[in-house]
Each structure stands twice: as structure tokens, then as C-alpha cells.
Design a protein around this motif. Sequence first.
Motif, PDB file in Angstrom:
ATOM      1  N   GLY A  24     -21.545 107.035  12.188  1.00 23.63           N
ATOM      2  CA  GLY A  24     -21.686 106.077  13.074  1.00 23.63           C
ATOM      3  C   GLY A  24     -20.509 106.399  14.041  1.00 23.63           C
ATOM      4  N   GLU A  25     -20.660 105.208  14.953  1.00 21.62           N
ATOM      5  CA  GLU A  25     -19.603 105.286  16.026  1.00 21.62           C
ATOM      6  C   GLU A  25     -18.412 104.403  15.409  1.00 21.62           C
ATOM      7  N   LEU A  26     -17.727 105.427  14.908  1.00 21.62           N
ATOM      8  CA  LEU A  26     -16.201 105.136  14.515  1.00 21.62           C
ATOM      9  C   LEU A  26     -15.245 105.981  14.728  1.00 21.62           C
ATOM     10  N   ASP A  27     -13.955 105.473  15.134  1.00 20.81           N
ATOM     11  CA  ASP A  27     -12.886 106.244  15.513  1.00 20.81           C
ATOM     12  C   ASP A  27     -12.059 106.796  14.072  1.00 20.81           C
ATOM     13  N   GLN A  28     -11.276 107.490  14.325  1.00 21.13           N
ATOM     14  CA  GLN A  28     -10.390 107.855  12.982  1.00 21.13           C
ATOM     15  C   GLN A  28      -9.668 106.607  12.695  1.00 21.13           C
ATOM     16  N   GLU A  29      -9.178 105.557  13.291  1.00 20.67           N
ATOM     17  CA  GLU A  29      -8.432 104.677  12.616  1.00 20.67           C
ATOM     18  C   GLU A  29      -9.713 103.685  11.859  1.00 20.67           C
ATOM     19  N   GLN A  30     -10.601 103.639  12.180  1.00 21.50           N
ATOM     20  CA  GLN A  30     -11.775 102.856  11.428  1.00 21.50           C
ATOM     21  C   GLN A  30     -11.950 103.520  10.243  1.00 21.50           C
ATOM     22  N   LYS A  31     -12.318 104.918  10.254  1.00 20.92           N
ATOM     23  CA  LYS A  31     -12.555 105.876   9.117  1.00 20.92           C
ATOM     24  C   LYS A  31     -11.452 105.651   8.087  1.00 20.92           C
ATOM     25  N   ASP A  32      -9.967 105.717   8.556  1.00 24.17           N
ATOM     26  CA  ASP A  32      -9.173 105.669   7.588  1.00 24.17           C
ATOM     27  C   ASP A  32      -9.001 104.352   6.913  1.00 24.17           C
ATOM     28  N   ARG A  33      -9.396 103.326   7.749  1.00 24.03           N
ATOM     29  CA  ARG A  33      -9.596 101.875   7.141  1.00 24.03           C
ATOM     30  C   ARG A  33     -10.529 101.720   5.944  1.00 24.03           C
ATOM     31  N   LEU A  34     -11.597 102.383   6.432  1.00 21.31           N
ATOM     32  CA  LEU A  34     -12.847 102.352   5.551  1.00 21.31           C
ATOM     33  C   LEU A  34     -12.558 102.893   4.168  1.00 21.31           C
ATOM     34  N   LEU A  35     -11.628 104.092   4.227  1.00 18.90           N
ATOM     35  CA  LEU A  35     -11.260 104.799   3.065  1.00 18.90           C
ATOM     36  C   LEU A  35     -10.418 104.012   2.059  1.00 18.90           C
ATOM     37  N   GLN A  36      -9.272 103.114   2.849  1.00 18.98           N
ATOM     38  CA  GLN A  36      -8.591 102.361   1.968  1.00 18.98           C
ATOM     39  C   GLN A  36      -9.315 101.144   1.424  1.00 18.98           C
ATOM     40  N   ILE A  37     -10.424 100.718   2.049  1.00 16.07           N
ATOM     41  CA  ILE A  37     -11.260  99.747   1.716  1.00 16.07           C
ATOM     42  C   ILE A  37     -12.139  99.948   0.351  1.00 16.07           C
ATOM     43  N   ALA A  38     -12.333 101.367   0.483  1.00 16.52           N
ATOM     44  CA  ALA A  38     -13.339 101.868  -0.662  1.00 16.52           C
ATOM     45  C   ALA A  38     -12.314 101.889  -2.089  1.00 16.52           C
ATOM     46  N   GLU A  39     -11.153 102.125  -1.455  1.00 11.79           N
ATOM     47  CA  GLU A  39     -10.162 102.189  -2.962  1.00 11.79           C
ATOM     48  C   GLU A  39      -9.883 100.717  -3.726  1.00 11.79           C
ATOM     49  N   LYS A  40     -10.507  99.756  -3.001  1.00  6.91           N
ATOM     50  CA  LYS A  40     -10.463  98.365  -3.453  1.00  6.91           C
ATOM     51  C   LYS A  40     -11.584  97.769  -3.906  1.00  6.91           C
ATOM     52  N   CYS A  41     -12.516  98.676  -4.189  1.00  4.00           N
ATOM     53  CA  CYS A  41     -13.989  98.127  -4.971  1.00  4.00           C
ATOM     54  C   CYS A  41     -13.621  97.731  -6.140  1.00  4.00           C
ATOM     55  N   PRO A  42     -14.318  96.637  -6.558  1.00  8.30           N
ATOM     56  CA  PRO A  42     -14.116  96.168  -8.034  1.00  8.30           C
ATOM     57  C   PRO A  42     -13.930  97.054  -9.057  1.00  8.30           C
ATOM     58  N   ILE A  43     -15.001  98.244  -9.121  1.00  6.85           N
ATOM     59  CA  ILE A  43     -15.199  99.120 -10.196  1.00  6.85           C
ATOM     60  C   ILE A  43     -14.013 100.137 -10.035  1.00  6.85           C
ATOM     61  N   HIS A  44     -13.450 100.483  -8.961  1.00  3.25           N
ATOM     62  CA  HIS A  44     -12.316 101.331  -8.968  1.00  3.25           C
ATOM     63  C   HIS A  44     -11.038 100.389  -9.315  1.00  3.25           C
ATOM     64  N   LYS A  45     -10.842  99.210  -9.186  1.00  2.00           N
ATOM     65  CA  LYS A  45      -9.819  98.217  -9.714  1.00  2.00           C
ATOM     66  C   LYS A  45      -9.969  97.917 -11.102  1.00  2.00           C
ATOM     67  N   ILE A  46     -11.095  97.957 -11.910  1.00  2.00           N
ATOM     68  CA  ILE A  46     -11.454  97.983 -13.310  1.00  2.00           C
ATOM     69  C   ILE A  46     -10.970  99.293 -13.938  1.00  2.00           C
ATOM     70  N   LEU A  47     -11.457 100.397 -13.483  1.00  2.00           N
ATOM     71  CA  LEU A  47     -10.935 101.766 -13.994  1.00  2.00           C
ATOM     72  C   LEU A  47      -9.486 102.126 -13.812  1.00  2.00           C
ATOM     73  N   SER A  48      -8.914 101.329 -12.729  1.00  2.00           N
ATOM     74  CA  SER A  48      -7.478 102.009 -12.249  1.00  2.00           C
ATOM     75  C   SER A  48      -6.650 101.332 -13.154  1.00  2.00           C
ATOM     76  N   ASN A  49      -6.845 100.320 -13.887  1.00  2.00           N
ATOM     77  CA  ASN A  49      -5.862  99.380 -14.584  1.00  2.00           C
ATOM     78  C   ASN A  49      -6.330  99.767 -16.103  1.00  2.00           C
ATOM     79  N   PRO A  50      -5.327  98.965 -17.051  1.00  2.00           N
ATOM     80  CA  PRO A  50      -5.509  99.399 -18.434  1.00  2.00           C
ATOM     81  C   PRO A  50      -7.065  98.580 -18.832  1.00  2.00           C
ATOM     82  N   ILE A  51      -7.798  99.041 -19.782  1.00  2.00           N
ATOM     83  CA  ILE A  51      -9.090  98.727 -20.403  1.00  2.00           C
ATOM     84  C   ILE A  51      -8.906  98.882 -21.955  1.00  2.00           C
ATOM     85  N   ILE A  52      -9.354  97.671 -22.505  1.00  2.00           N
ATOM     86  CA  ILE A  52      -9.465  97.562 -23.891  1.00  2.00           C
ATOM     87  C   ILE A  52     -10.993  97.516 -24.030  1.00  2.00           C
ATOM     88  N   ILE A  53     -11.681  98.227 -24.934  1.00  2.00           N
ATOM     89  CA  ILE A  53     -12.929  98.258 -25.524  1.00  2.00           C
ATOM     90  C   ILE A  53     -12.818  97.907 -26.781  1.00  2.00           C
TER      91      ILE A  53
END
Length: 134
Positions: A100-129
Motif C-alpha cells: 500500500g501507499e505507506l511511508d517508513q514511519e507508518q510501516k514502523d508504527r504498524l510493526l509496533q501495533i502488531a506486537e500489541k495484538c491480543p494473542i501476542h500478549k497472551i503468549l508473551s505473559n505467563p500462561i497456566i494450563i
Amino acid sequence: MNDNEILVTIGDIPYTTTITHGKNTLIADEPQELGGQDKGVNPPALLLSAIGSCKAMTVKMYADRKKWKLEEVNIKLSYETLKSELQQTTYIKCHLSFKGELDQEQKDRLLQIAEKCPIHKILSNPIIISSNLI
């Protein structure tokens, strides 16, 4: 069944598993060389799929809210498990690309946002099964 519940069923066919969430159904299986029927994605690939789809949805939702011209998100995922005497550590690699029509700053921000997805958060914290018979 609520949003946080999944029903998994296996019968007579080795490894072929039906996964039900509401009115949606998936098949999980193992490849034939491992004794399965190869009718579905194996469990590790399902885990990677959950991470990838969550990251893609989160990034797309953010870009849409910002009215950025993000046409497509592609995420290639893989994992490697390294074992030591005391523990095993799994490394999951997520390679993202944006179309898409994105500059580098936008791409970098989207990468940061990807790190905040709910599944990433679940798997990055302690899990008890916990497992029990019902």
C-alpha cells in the motif's frame, strides 16, 4: 459456548480432530508420514496461524482507523524450539510485509501495533494450563 470456549473432538480416525467454535468448524490433523490423514493443519501450525491472523487483523484495524492506504498484510511465521537441561525455549519469528501507499514511519508504527495484538500478549505473559476430567 462463549467466545473463549472451543470444543475439540477426536474419534476413530487417528489424529483427525474437529475444532468447533460457535458455528465455525476447523479440522486439525497430522501428515500421513506421522500417522495422520493430512486433512487439516497440525497443532503447531494452528498456533502460528492464531498469532499471524491476530497480528494481521490488529494491524489492518489500526490502519483503517487511521485511514492509511494499507492494501494487504502478509505475515510469514516459523518457530524453533531449543532445549537445555533446565527448560526449552521456543522462538517464534514473524516476518511482516505491507502493501500500500505507506511511508517508513507508518510501516514502523504498524510493526509496533502488531506486537500489541491480543494473542501476542497472551503468549508473551505467563500462561497456566490446567486440565481436569468432567
